[in-house]
Scaffold this motif. Sequence first.
Motif, PDB file in Angstrom:
ATOM      1  N   SER A   1      -8.657   7.179  -1.907  1.00  0.00           N
ATOM      2  CA  SER A   1      -7.960   6.837  -3.144  1.00  0.00           C
ATOM      3  C   SER A   1      -8.766   7.273  -4.366  1.00  0.00           C
ATOM      4  N   TYR A   2     -10.083   7.022  -4.337  1.00  0.00           N
ATOM      5  CA  TYR A   2     -10.916   7.486  -5.449  1.00  0.00           C
ATOM      6  C   TYR A   2     -10.898   9.003  -5.555  1.00  0.00           C
ATOM      7  N   ARG A   3     -11.028   9.675  -4.422  1.00  0.00           N
ATOM      8  CA  ARG A   3     -11.031  11.133  -4.426  1.00  0.00           C
ATOM      9  C   ARG A   3      -9.747  11.659  -5.074  1.00  0.00           C
TER      10      ARG A   3
ATOM     11  N   ILE B   1      -7.394   1.755  -9.962  1.00  0.00           N
ATOM     12  CA  ILE B   1      -8.557   2.603 -10.261  1.00  0.00           C
ATOM     13  C   ILE B   1      -8.464   3.102 -11.707  1.00  0.00           C
ATOM     14  N   SER B   2      -7.280   3.581 -12.115  1.00  0.00           N
ATOM     15  CA  SER B   2      -7.152   4.089 -13.489  1.00  0.00           C
ATOM     16  C   SER B   2      -7.394   2.946 -14.481  1.00  0.00           C
ATOM     17  N   PHE B   3      -6.943   1.756 -14.141  1.00  0.00           N
ATOM     18  CA  PHE B   3      -7.169   0.600 -15.015  1.00  0.00           C
ATOM     19  C   PHE B   3      -8.672   0.341 -15.190  1.00  0.00           C
ATOM     20  N   SER B   4      -9.408   0.441 -14.085  1.00  0.00           N
ATOM     21  CA  SER B   4     -10.853   0.167 -14.160  1.00  0.00           C
ATOM     22  C   SER B   4     -11.550   1.180 -15.077  1.00  0.00           C
ATOM     23  N   TYR B   5     -11.107   2.438 -15.031  1.00  0.00           N
ATOM     24  CA  TYR B   5     -11.712   3.442 -15.925  1.00  0.00           C
ATOM     25  C   TYR B   5     -11.261   3.251 -17.370  1.00  0.00           C
ATOM     26  N   GLU B   6     -10.050   2.756 -17.592  1.00  0.00           N
ATOM     27  CA  GLU B   6      -9.629   2.487 -18.976  1.00  0.00           C
ATOM     28  C   GLU B   6     -10.479   1.363 -19.570  1.00  0.00           C
ATOM     29  N   LEU B   7     -10.817   0.351 -18.770  1.00  0.00           N
ATOM     30  CA  LEU B   7     -11.717  -0.693 -19.282  1.00  0.00           C
ATOM     31  C   LEU B   7     -13.077  -0.082 -19.618  1.00  0.00           C
TER      32      LEU B   7
ATOM     33  N   GLN C   1       0.822  -1.219   0.000  1.00  0.00           N
ATOM     34  CA  GLN C   1       0.000   0.000   0.000  1.00  0.00           C
ATOM     35  C   GLN C   1       0.856   1.270   0.000  1.00  0.00           C
ATOM     36  N   ARG C   2       0.192   2.378  -0.401  1.00  0.00           N
ATOM     37  CA  ARG C   2       0.792   3.701  -0.391  1.00  0.00           C
ATOM     38  C   ARG C   2       1.966   3.845  -1.343  1.00  0.00           C
ATOM     39  N   LYS C   3       1.961   3.042  -2.405  1.00  0.00           N
ATOM     40  CA  LYS C   3       2.991   3.172  -3.432  1.00  0.00           C
ATOM     41  C   LYS C   3       2.369   3.576  -4.766  1.00  0.00           C
ATOM     42  N   GLY C   4       1.067   3.872  -4.739  1.00  0.00           N
ATOM     43  CA  GLY C   4       0.399   4.263  -5.982  1.00  0.00           C
ATOM     44  C   GLY C   4      -0.319   3.124  -6.698  1.00  0.00           C
ATOM     45  N   TYR C   5      -0.254   1.904  -6.135  1.00  0.00           N
ATOM     46  CA  TYR C   5      -0.880   0.775  -6.822  1.00  0.00           C
ATOM     47  C   TYR C   5      -2.408   0.859  -6.811  1.00  0.00           C
ATOM     48  N   GLY C   6      -2.963   1.400  -5.728  1.00  0.00           N
ATOM     49  CA  GLY C   6      -4.416   1.561  -5.661  1.00  0.00           C
ATOM     50  C   GLY C   6      -4.893   2.466  -6.793  1.00  0.00           C
TER      51      GLY C   6
ATOM     52  N   SER D   1       3.248  13.708  -6.122  1.00  0.00           N
ATOM     53  CA  SER D   1       3.607  12.895  -7.277  1.00  0.00           C
ATOM     54  C   SER D   1       2.324  12.418  -7.928  1.00  0.00           C
ATOM     55  N   LYS D   2       2.372  12.244  -9.226  1.00  0.00           N
ATOM     56  CA  LYS D   2       1.187  11.835  -9.964  1.00  0.00           C
ATOM     57  C   LYS D   2       0.856  10.380  -9.708  1.00  0.00           C
ATOM     58  N   GLY D   3       1.822   9.650  -9.184  1.00  0.00           N
ATOM     59  CA  GLY D   3       1.588   8.238  -8.957  1.00  0.00           C
ATOM     60  C   GLY D   3       1.714   7.475 -10.258  1.00  0.00           C
ATOM     61  N   LEU D   4       1.270   6.255 -10.181  1.00  0.00           N
ATOM     62  CA  LEU D   4       1.493   5.322 -11.273  1.00  0.00           C
ATOM     63  C   LEU D   4       0.140   5.065 -11.920  1.00  0.00           C
ATOM     64  N   LEU D   5      -0.146   5.750 -13.022  1.00  0.00           N
ATOM     65  CA  LEU D   5      -1.398   5.442 -13.707  1.00  0.00           C
ATOM     66  C   LEU D   5      -1.090   4.421 -14.797  1.00  0.00           C
ATOM     67  N   CYS D   6      -2.116   3.683 -15.209  1.00  0.00           N
ATOM     68  CA  CYS D   6      -1.822   2.661 -16.202  1.00  0.00           C
ATOM     69  C   CYS D   6      -1.674   3.317 -17.566  1.00  0.00           C
ATOM     70  N   ASP D   7      -0.906   2.686 -18.435  1.00  0.00           N
ATOM     71  CA  ASP D   7      -0.689   3.199 -19.787  1.00  0.00           C
ATOM     72  C   ASP D   7      -1.690   2.494 -20.704  1.00  0.00           C
TER      73      ASP D   7
END
Length: 277
Positions: free
Chosen positions: A194-196, A167-173, A158-163, A261-267
């Motif tokens: 996390s959603y907020r 979330i970004s992955f779910s919206y890309e789907l 947790q707290r490394k941006g994986y959450g 930091s922007k964190g890790l969003l999916c590509d």
Amino acid sequence: SGKLENITKVKNVDRIVLGKYIMETWYYSPLPPEYHNCSTLWVCEYTLNFLRSEAALKRYQQRHSIRMPPGSEIYRKDNISVFEIDGAVQKFYCQNLSYLSKFFLDHKTLYYDVDPFWFYVMCEVDEYGCHIVGYFSKEKESEDNYNVACILTFPAYQRKGYGKFLISFSYELSKIEQKVGSPEKPLSDLGLLSYRSYWSQVLVDLLKNEKQPISIQEISERTMMKMEDIISTLQVLGLIQYYEGQHVLDLRRIDNIKFGSKGLLCDPSCIKWRPKV
Ligand code: ACO
């Protein structure tokens, strides 16, 4: 008997061992009875088989050479992979994942009937294999247009941006499906945080780069976020006014909003996935 039931609802397993991590559990999980009174639960991080001792786990892993989750890999970039797993096909794996996630979820009714769900499992990949770090589940057919049923990052990760990645992955789907979505309610405190954070980042990015006036409806069509989620986030950010019965964007304060930091969003270009017909 009510009393007894309450006693057994107290945390039953103190800790789980998953890969190289030991994690203290947070809540009760209704595991199969054979694991009820073991204070440490040993989990094969690849098959999610449960074992009662380290020796048993070692023997198990010597007999089983699988070093990744079941299902198909639908995302890979650098050392991050996502596997899509059909709850109806991989029942054992998905049930055990649900039992494990219940250790860290208090408020949710988890469904141990896993058939109606897809599971999206995120892994860190190294020379030894694909190590599960978290997942989300998604109903195959959601009447309420939920795009996530349950989301979890295992505490060690947790707290490394994986959450936010999940979330970004779910919206890309949802974008690929062309369906507006939202997480299943109620959200936990950590879920809402996390959603907020994801919603705020997406909205501020979009609005800063948008030169033309834009409606909430259009924002929803572009982000696949539900209108209610957009409005509530803009309210928290102070970027919306309620004026003569309508919500009106008020972007005067947008440049004051800063993110860490922007964190890790999916590509999205690395997702290999088509909606099922
Ligand atoms: N305290 C304060 N802020 C936190 C915390 C915390 N303990 N954990 C996360 N955050 C914030 C982070 O700062 C980050 O915001 P920022 O980028 O603006 O700084 C944001 O939340 C997301 O952080 P991530 O590192 O991307 O998220 P993480 O990998 O830790 O996972 C999750 C978040 C999945 C909610 C995790 O905390 C978890 O699994 N919790 C237990 C299960 C749970 O509650 N799941 C959600 C239930 S709701 C549902 O399933 C629909």
